[in-house]
Design an enzyme around this catalytic site. Structure first.
Site, PDB file in Angstrom:
ATOM      1  N   TYR A 198      -7.495   2.892   9.166  1.00 19.44           N
ATOM      2  CA  TYR A 198      -6.626   3.182   8.266  1.00 19.44           C
ATOM      3  C   TYR A 198      -7.395   3.933   7.037  1.00 19.44           C
ATOM      4  CZ  TYR A 198      -3.462   1.298  11.399  1.00 19.44           C
ATOM      5  OH  TYR A 198      -2.825   0.892  12.584  1.00 19.44           O
ATOM      6  N   ASP A 232       0.849  -1.117   0.114  1.00 18.70           N
ATOM      7  CA  ASP A 232      -0.049  -0.077   0.161  1.00 18.70           C
ATOM      8  C   ASP A 232       0.805   1.292  -0.087  1.00 18.70           C
ATOM      9  OD1 ASP A 232      -2.514   1.436   0.482  1.00 18.70           O
ATOM     10  OD2 ASP A 232      -1.647   1.972   2.386  1.00 18.70           O
ATOM     11  N   GLU A 270       4.927  10.898   3.457  1.00 16.06           N
ATOM     12  CA  GLU A 270       4.170   9.642   3.058  1.00 16.06           C
ATOM     13  C   GLU A 270       4.063   9.347   1.648  1.00 16.06           C
ATOM     14  OE1 GLU A 270       0.994   6.555   4.992  1.00 16.06           O
ATOM     15  OE2 GLU A 270       0.449   8.649   4.905  1.00 16.06           O
ATOM     16  N   ASP A 300       4.748   0.728   3.881  1.00 17.26           N
ATOM     17  CA  ASP A 300       4.791  -0.619   4.781  1.00 17.26           C
ATOM     18  C   ASP A 300       4.602  -1.740   3.655  1.00 17.26           C
ATOM     19  OD1 ASP A 300       1.789  -0.403   4.362  1.00 17.26           O
ATOM     20  OD2 ASP A 300       2.141   1.395   5.206  1.00 17.26           O
TER      21      ASP A 300
END
Length: 480
Positions: free
Chosen positions: A240, A89, A446, A92
């Site tokens: 999430y 995704d 991110e 991670d």
């Protein structure tokens, strides 16, 4: 009102035959003029390289990411089903089906709308490969008519590990939806992804296209018959990637099935869902949890009816003229994925501009994407342009070359990532254009599948505008 699938296939074939291709080399050379055709094409290539860096499973021989290898080869369902493949995704190693499917739908949509842009950039085969890496995985996850695996890996457990996916030492639980534990949003989004992808492959691989379409039909039927929110079945996803409704996914899936099949049943379903779930209201964003703007622009395009055209205008005019902006002009919707939100809106308004012929929307989209490419004073695309991010929040790219060890010391090291994560669009700046290029500051650095999806398709749309486009004239002649 209908779109003919045969015409769609013929158009895509014509693109391949009448446009030229060229190779674009990956480099870190600074580029200061992002409106050049070569720049949009170059960043398009880089963005697709990011997806290659996110691949899970057995990598092909033509893998272009030298610091990536085979990983998570033992991912399997509760009955031993093969769940290898797909994409990690973000930085991670969890595979979230909901956002992977949304990203795939957007990539397919851009490819369906602007294949000539991909072709002139030499990236038509690459985007097909990127899409197929997802669709192969979704087909594996759809193990029976009313069973779909929607997540592999546990986020809290996964985040105890920082390193290379090839060296994962955590458990990899799997989670699914079924008739007793439904997820209309997850099944609907996966159906949309497979239906849109079936159009991409309709001429180059008709057999595979048909396979995608059959799974899309079954998944839509499952989504519609057994109603529910997927995160109530897959509890780990709620924190999430929560889904607050499933009406938009049902309409979204039905529209894409109509575009792929021409079956009026799906169009009628889409209109029914649009009305029943009150999807005519103006949204303020377009992302994995809110597809309303996408539904509106597709209905406007398909029907040319004022109801849907006005809804699309309302969204784009709000975005262009009223949405909150940073001092340098970036629309600001949410700090999490700031740039992704802006890129998604830019993409929607580029699609709307093609349908409504409103140049203001195109100029808005160009301004938003050019901000990301460097007009803001810095690039937010890893490996491209002036002062691009050096510390994306991404475990694998933070690791040195093997066999050197990699662990939390790399997370804490205040230095550039040893591996360049080409093409990754970072989350981006805050509401005053401030950005912290720091691995630990994930709210700025991110990266994720869905961050790049609308961005990739918007790049294709902007490149399309710069082409001398015989295909557009051809489309007009055949009333496409």
């Amino acid at each position: 009102m209908k779109i003919n699938l045969f015409v769609t296939c013929v158009t895509i074939l014509a693109v391949i035959l009448i446009t030229s291709t060229r190779e674009i080399n990956v480099s870190t050379e600074n580029v200061t003029t992002p409106e050049k055709k070569s720049d949009y094409a170059h960043v398009l290539e880089l963005s697709l390289l990011f997806y290659e860096a996110q691949r899970s499973g057995k990598l092909p021989k033509n893998n272009r990411i030298p610091w990536r290898g085979d990983s998570a080869l033992h991912d399997c369902g509760s009955n031993g089903e093969d769940l290898t493949g797909g994409y990690y995704d973000a930085g991670d190693f969890v595979k979230f089906g909901f956002t992977m499917a949304f990203s795939t739908t957007l990539l397919a949509w851009g490819t369906v709308n602007w294949p000539e842009a991909y072709d002139i950039a030499g990236q038509l085969d690459q985007v097909r490969r990127a899409i197929k890496w997802s669709t192969d995985y979704f087909i594996k996850c759809h193990v029976s008519e009313n069973v779909l695996y929607g997540q592999v890996g546990d986020f809290p457990v996964d985040h105890m590990f920082w390193g290379r996916p090839e060296e994962l030492n955590t458990t990899r639980p799997t989670y699914k939806i079924d008739a007793q534990h439904p997820g209309s949003d997850l099944a609907g989004e996966t159906a949309a992804a497979l239906a849109a992808s079936s159009i991409v492959f309709c001429n180059v691989d008709p057999e595979y296209s048909a396979k995608c379409l059959e799974h899309a039909k079954d998944l839509y039927k499952f989504a519609d018959a057994y109603r529910g929110l997927y995160h109530e079945a897959i509890r780990g996803a709620e924190r999430y990637y929560e889904s607050t409704d499933y009406g938009d996914e049902l309409a979204w899936a039905a529209i894409w099935l109509f575009k792929a099949t021409e079956d009026p049943k799906y169009f009628d379903d889409a209109v029914h869902h649009y009305q029943h779930f009150h999807l005519k209201e103006r949204p303020n964003a377009f992302f994995y949890n809110k597809k309303v703007a996408g539904i509106q622009v597709l209905l406007a395009e398909l029907t040319q009816q004022s109801e849907y055209q006005n809804a699309t205008r309302a969204f784009c005019e709000f975005s262009v003229r009223q949405q909150k902006r940073t001092p340098k002009g970036l629309i600001f919707i949410d700090k999490s994925g700031t740039l992704s939100h802006a890129a998604n809106v830019a993409f929607i308004c580029l699609v709307a501009a093609d349908s409504l012929e409103i140049d203001e929307y195109r100029q808005f989209a160009k301004g938003q994407i050019n901000y990301m490419l460097g007009e803001s004073g810095r690039s937010y695309v890893v490996g491209y342009g002036k002062n691009s991010p050096k510390q994306p929040h991404h475990a694998a790219s933070s690791c040195p070359n093997r066999p050197a060890p990699c662990g939390w010391q790399e997370f804490n090291r205040n230095a550039s990532n040893p591996q360049i994560l080409y093409g990754a669009l970072v989350s981006g700046p805050d509401e005053v254009d401030s950005f912290k290029d720091c691995r630990e500051e994930y709210v700025y650095t991110e990266v994720s599948l869905d961050y790049n999806a609308g961005f990739t398709s918007a790049l294709a749309g902007l490149l399309q505008l710069q082409l001398k486009n015989p295909v557009r004239d051809y489309r007009k002649k055949i009333n496409f």
